[in-house]
Write a protein that holds these residues in place. Structure first.
Motif, PDB file in Angstrom:
ATOM      1  N   GLN A   1       7.677   2.705 -11.913  1.00 24.99           N
ATOM      2  CA  GLN A   1       8.671   1.691 -12.109  1.00 24.99           C
ATOM      3  C   GLN A   1       9.777   1.474 -10.674  1.00 24.99           C
ATOM      4  N   VAL A   2       9.713   0.378 -10.116  1.00 21.09           N
ATOM      5  CA  VAL A   2      10.560   0.160  -9.151  1.00 21.09           C
ATOM      6  C   VAL A   2      11.819  -0.031  -9.238  1.00 21.09           C
ATOM      7  N   GLN A   3      12.804   0.718  -8.511  1.00 23.67           N
ATOM      8  CA  GLN A   3      14.139   0.719  -8.587  1.00 23.67           C
ATOM      9  C   GLN A   3      14.810   0.540  -7.466  1.00 23.67           C
ATOM     10  N   LEU A   4      15.976  -0.009  -7.280  1.00 25.72           N
ATOM     11  CA  LEU A   4      16.859  -0.341  -6.034  1.00 25.72           C
ATOM     12  C   LEU A   4      18.147   0.110  -6.473  1.00 25.72           C
ATOM     13  N   GLN A   5      18.508   0.828  -5.267  1.00 27.03           N
ATOM     14  CA  GLN A   5      19.972   1.604  -5.508  1.00 27.03           C
ATOM     15  C   GLN A   5      20.723   1.260  -4.147  1.00 27.03           C
ATOM     16  N   GLU A   6      21.836   0.449  -4.170  1.00 26.08           N
ATOM     17  CA  GLU A   6      22.761   0.226  -3.288  1.00 26.08           C
ATOM     18  C   GLU A   6      23.693   1.324  -3.121  1.00 26.08           C
ATOM     19  N   SER A   7      23.956   1.759  -1.715  1.00 24.18           N
ATOM     20  CA  SER A   7      25.235   2.527  -1.592  1.00 24.18           C
ATOM     21  C   SER A   7      25.909   2.281  -0.459  1.00 24.18           C
ATOM     22  N   GLY A   8      27.086   2.641  -0.110  1.00 23.70           N
ATOM     23  CA  GLY A   8      27.823   2.584   1.140  1.00 23.70           C
ATOM     24  C   GLY A   8      29.401   2.696   0.590  1.00 23.70           C
ATOM     25  N   PRO A   9      30.161   2.439   1.744  1.00 27.74           N
ATOM     26  CA  PRO A   9      31.787   2.655   1.364  1.00 27.74           C
ATOM     27  C   PRO A   9      32.174   1.286   0.466  1.00 27.74           C
ATOM     28  N   GLY A  10      33.072   1.477  -0.267  1.00 30.32           N
ATOM     29  CA  GLY A  10      33.573   0.570  -1.213  1.00 30.32           C
ATOM     30  C   GLY A  10      34.737  -0.317  -0.581  1.00 30.32           C
ATOM     31  N   LEU A  11      35.303   0.292   0.619  1.00 29.17           N
ATOM     32  CA  LEU A  11      36.296  -0.283   1.233  1.00 29.17           C
ATOM     33  C   LEU A  11      36.184  -0.422   2.765  1.00 29.17           C
ATOM     34  N   VAL A  12      36.302  -1.550   3.298  1.00 27.18           N
ATOM     35  CA  VAL A  12      36.261  -1.795   4.914  1.00 27.18           C
ATOM     36  C   VAL A  12      37.273  -2.433   5.157  1.00 27.18           C
ATOM     37  N   LYS A  13      37.885  -1.936   6.440  1.00 22.61           N
ATOM     38  CA  LYS A  13      38.816  -2.766   7.030  1.00 22.61           C
ATOM     39  C   LYS A  13      38.667  -4.115   7.689  1.00 22.61           C
TER      40      LYS A  13
ATOM     41  N   LEU B   1      25.683  -0.938   4.565  1.00 25.03           N
ATOM     42  CA  LEU B   1      25.137  -0.553   3.147  1.00 25.03           C
ATOM     43  C   LEU B   1      23.680  -0.301   3.335  1.00 25.03           C
ATOM     44  N   THR B   2      23.530   0.656   2.422  1.00 26.07           N
ATOM     45  CA  THR B   2      22.005   1.049   2.221  1.00 26.07           C
ATOM     46  C   THR B   2      21.438   0.949   0.946  1.00 26.07           C
ATOM     47  N   CYS B   3      20.165   0.387   1.125  1.00 27.47           N
ATOM     48  CA  CYS B   3      19.047   0.048  -0.223  1.00 27.47           C
ATOM     49  C   CYS B   3      18.324   1.133  -0.303  1.00 27.47           C
ATOM     50  N   THR B   4      18.249   1.827  -1.276  1.00 28.09           N
ATOM     51  CA  THR B   4      17.244   3.005  -1.450  1.00 28.09           C
ATOM     52  C   THR B   4      16.239   2.566  -2.693  1.00 28.09           C
ATOM     53  N   ILE B   5      15.057   2.437  -2.107  1.00 29.78           N
ATOM     54  CA  ILE B   5      13.881   2.203  -2.778  1.00 29.78           C
ATOM     55  C   ILE B   5      13.099   3.282  -3.520  1.00 29.78           C
TER      56      ILE B   5
ATOM     57  N   SER C   1      11.373 -15.852  -3.613  1.00 29.88           N
ATOM     58  CA  SER C   1      11.755 -15.592  -4.866  1.00 29.88           C
ATOM     59  C   SER C   1      12.497 -14.552  -5.068  1.00 29.88           C
ATOM     60  N   LEU C   2      13.617 -14.277  -5.801  1.00 32.00           N
ATOM     61  CA  LEU C   2      14.291 -13.093  -5.997  1.00 32.00           C
ATOM     62  C   LEU C   2      13.652 -12.383  -7.304  1.00 32.00           C
ATOM     63  N   GLU C   3      13.116 -11.483  -7.178  1.00 30.34           N
ATOM     64  CA  GLU C   3      12.418 -10.597  -8.446  1.00 30.34           C
ATOM     65  C   GLU C   3      13.112  -9.566  -9.201  1.00 30.34           C
ATOM     66  N   LEU C   4      13.644  -8.625  -8.215  1.00 29.70           N
ATOM     67  CA  LEU C   4      13.973  -7.266  -8.979  1.00 29.70           C
ATOM     68  C   LEU C   4      15.295  -6.999  -8.063  1.00 29.70           C
ATOM     69  N   TRP C   5      16.515  -6.711  -8.857  1.00 28.84           N
ATOM     70  CA  TRP C   5      17.685  -6.491  -8.554  1.00 28.84           C
ATOM     71  C   TRP C   5      18.120  -5.024  -8.512  1.00 28.84           C
ATOM     72  N   GLY C   6      19.263  -4.654  -7.429  1.00 30.56           N
ATOM     73  CA  GLY C   6      19.523  -3.364  -7.926  1.00 30.56           C
ATOM     74  C   GLY C   6      20.751  -3.550  -8.635  1.00 30.56           C
ATOM     75  N   GLN C   7      21.753  -2.556  -8.814  1.00 32.88           N
ATOM     76  CA  GLN C   7      22.775  -2.718  -9.878  1.00 32.88           C
ATOM     77  C   GLN C   7      24.017  -3.375  -8.844  1.00 32.88           C
ATOM     78  N   GLY C   8      23.782  -3.440  -7.832  1.00 34.78           N
ATOM     79  CA  GLY C   8      25.078  -4.009  -6.842  1.00 34.78           C
ATOM     80  C   GLY C   8      25.927  -2.959  -6.513  1.00 34.78           C
ATOM     81  N   THR C   9      26.849  -3.310  -5.379  1.00 36.89           N
ATOM     82  CA  THR C   9      27.952  -2.319  -5.133  1.00 36.89           C
ATOM     83  C   THR C   9      29.037  -3.310  -4.705  1.00 36.89           C
ATOM     84  N   LEU C  10      30.279  -2.929  -5.083  1.00 41.50           N
ATOM     85  CA  LEU C  10      31.474  -3.866  -4.811  1.00 41.50           C
ATOM     86  C   LEU C  10      32.116  -3.093  -3.354  1.00 41.50           C
ATOM     87  N   VAL C  11      32.046  -4.232  -2.739  1.00 40.61           N
ATOM     88  CA  VAL C  11      32.866  -3.828  -1.090  1.00 40.61           C
ATOM     89  C   VAL C  11      33.933  -4.709  -1.005  1.00 40.61           C
ATOM     90  N   THR C  12      35.167  -4.078  -0.815  1.00 43.09           N
ATOM     91  CA  THR C  12      36.277  -4.731  -0.572  1.00 43.09           C
ATOM     92  C   THR C  12      36.791  -4.862   0.830  1.00 43.09           C
TER      93      THR C  12
END
Length: 122
Positions: free
Chosen positions: A1-13, A20-24, A108-119
Motif C-alpha cells: 500500500q502506497v502512502q505519502l507523508q509530508e513533514s516540515g516546519p509549521g511556521l515560517v517567517k 517541506l519533505t514528502c516521504t513515500i 491526474s492527481l491520484e493519491l494524496w498525503g494527509q497534508g501539513t499546515l504551514v503558516t
C-alpha cells in the motif's frame, strides 16, 4: 500500500524559504512513469498545483510560482522536497504531496498525503 507523508516546519517567517519533505512508502520514487506533485490549499481558496517531479528527474512548475519553487529528490530515502522562497502570508496553506499521472502536460492527481499546515507569520 502506497502512502505519502509530508513533514516540515509549521511556521515560517516572511521572506524566508519554506521547505517541506514528502516521504513515500510502498513505492519507489523512480518507478517508471511515476510522478509526484505538490499541491496546496489556502484558507478560503481552492486547490493550487505547484508543480510535478517525474520519475526520471524532470520538473514542471506552475508558471505563477516558477521563480520561487524548487523540487529535489533523495532516491535512497524515497523522499522528495519542496522549497518555496521569499514567502509571504499569502503562502499560508495546507501543503500536500500527491502521486500523479503526468504525461505531456496533462496530470491526474491520484493519491494524496494527509497534508501539513504551514503558516507564514512573523
Amino acid at each position: 500500500q502506497v502512502q505519502l507523508q509530508e513533514s516540515g516546519p509549521g511556521l515560517v517567517k516572511p521572506d524566508q524559504t519554506l521547505s517541506l519533505t514528502c516521504t513515500i512508502s510502498g513505492a519507489s520514487i523512480t518507478t517508471s512513469f511515476s510522478a509526484w506533485s505538490w499541491v496546496r490549499q489556502s484558507p478560503g481558496k481552492g486547490m493550487e498545483w505547484l508543480g510535478v517531479l517525474t520519475y526520471d528527474g524532470n520538473t514542471y512548475y506552475s508558471p505563477p510560482l516558477k521563480s520561487r519553487t524548487s523540487f529535489s529528490k533523495d532516491t535512497s530515502k524515497s523522499q522528495f522536497t519542496l522549497q518555496l522562497s521569499s514567502v509571504t502570508p499569502e503562502d499560508t496553506a495546507v501543503y500536500y504531496c500527491v502521486r500523479t499521472q503526468y504525461y505531456s502536460g496533462t496530470r491526474s492527481l491520484e493519491l494524496w498525503g494527509q497534508g501539513t499546515l504551514v503558516t507564514v507569520s512573523s
